[in-house]
Enzyme design. Sequence first.
Site, mmCIF file in Angstrom:
data_model
loop_
_atom_site.group_PDB
_atom_site.id
_atom_site.type_symbol
_atom_site.label_atom_id
_atom_site.label_comp_id
_atom_site.label_asym_id
_atom_site.label_seq_id
_atom_site.Cartn_x
_atom_site.Cartn_y
_atom_site.Cartn_z
ATOM 1 N N LYS A 248 0.689 5.334 -2.066
ATOM 2 C CA LYS A 248 1.426 4.249 -2.718
ATOM 3 C C LYS A 248 2.120 4.744 -3.986
ATOM 4 O O LYS A 248 3.310 4.484 -4.197
ATOM 5 C CB LYS A 248 0.481 3.094 -3.066
ATOM 6 N N ASP B 235 1.476 -2.515 -1.917
ATOM 7 C CA ASP B 235 0.372 -2.948 -2.776
ATOM 8 C C ASP B 235 -0.201 -4.247 -2.213
ATOM 9 O O ASP B 235 0.183 -4.689 -1.132
ATOM 10 C CB ASP B 235 0.845 -3.111 -4.226
#
Length: 214
Positions: free
Chosen positions: A121, A139
Amino acid sequence: MLKKDQIEAFFARLAAANPEPKAELNYINPYTLLVAVALSAQATDVSVNKATEPLFKVADTPEKMVKLGEAKLKGYIKTIGLFNTKAKNVIRLSEMLIEKYGGKVPEDRDALQELPGVGRKTANVVLNIAFGHPTIAVDTHLFRVCNRTGLAPGKTPLAVELALEKKVPVKYRRHAHHWLILHGRYICKARKPDCSICVVREICQFKGKTLIEG
């Protein structure tokens, strides 16, 4: 699950509402962006920005961060969750950037993920914001939006990311993750989504939509 024409309309509406979405983490250069994103794990952007504003005035390069040292770094970021581990990671990733990349942030996901405290991420955020890659960082907000709306359902963040890579029209990929994260943070909230002011409510497949007044 949304169909191709619905997905096109979904992003067209998000783009019309916010043509140039911006990251909410403050940064100066690719290095400070990398540090800010690494610090933001399990913390709010607001709390990270408060800590990094004075930090980045004294350490905005790997060399300056290493010179600052782990102990002093902790003093700057002690208000952020997991600050002990994060301080250790930031110092070590800074050392690795100096040792392996001449102090520069690599424009490569695998290379970024080799750095301490940097997962997929974080790497995707850095590639997207710092280098303009059409990467998608999943997320909790984005994961929720994609599953709730039917845009790109998936059981894991990676599954959602890969589904989005296939489904998002090319012209929207550059800003896709920003639009979806901001939508989840401010409109499609976890406990009670604000469906009455949602620009994609007619397209959304969520069965538990809050009542639309008027």
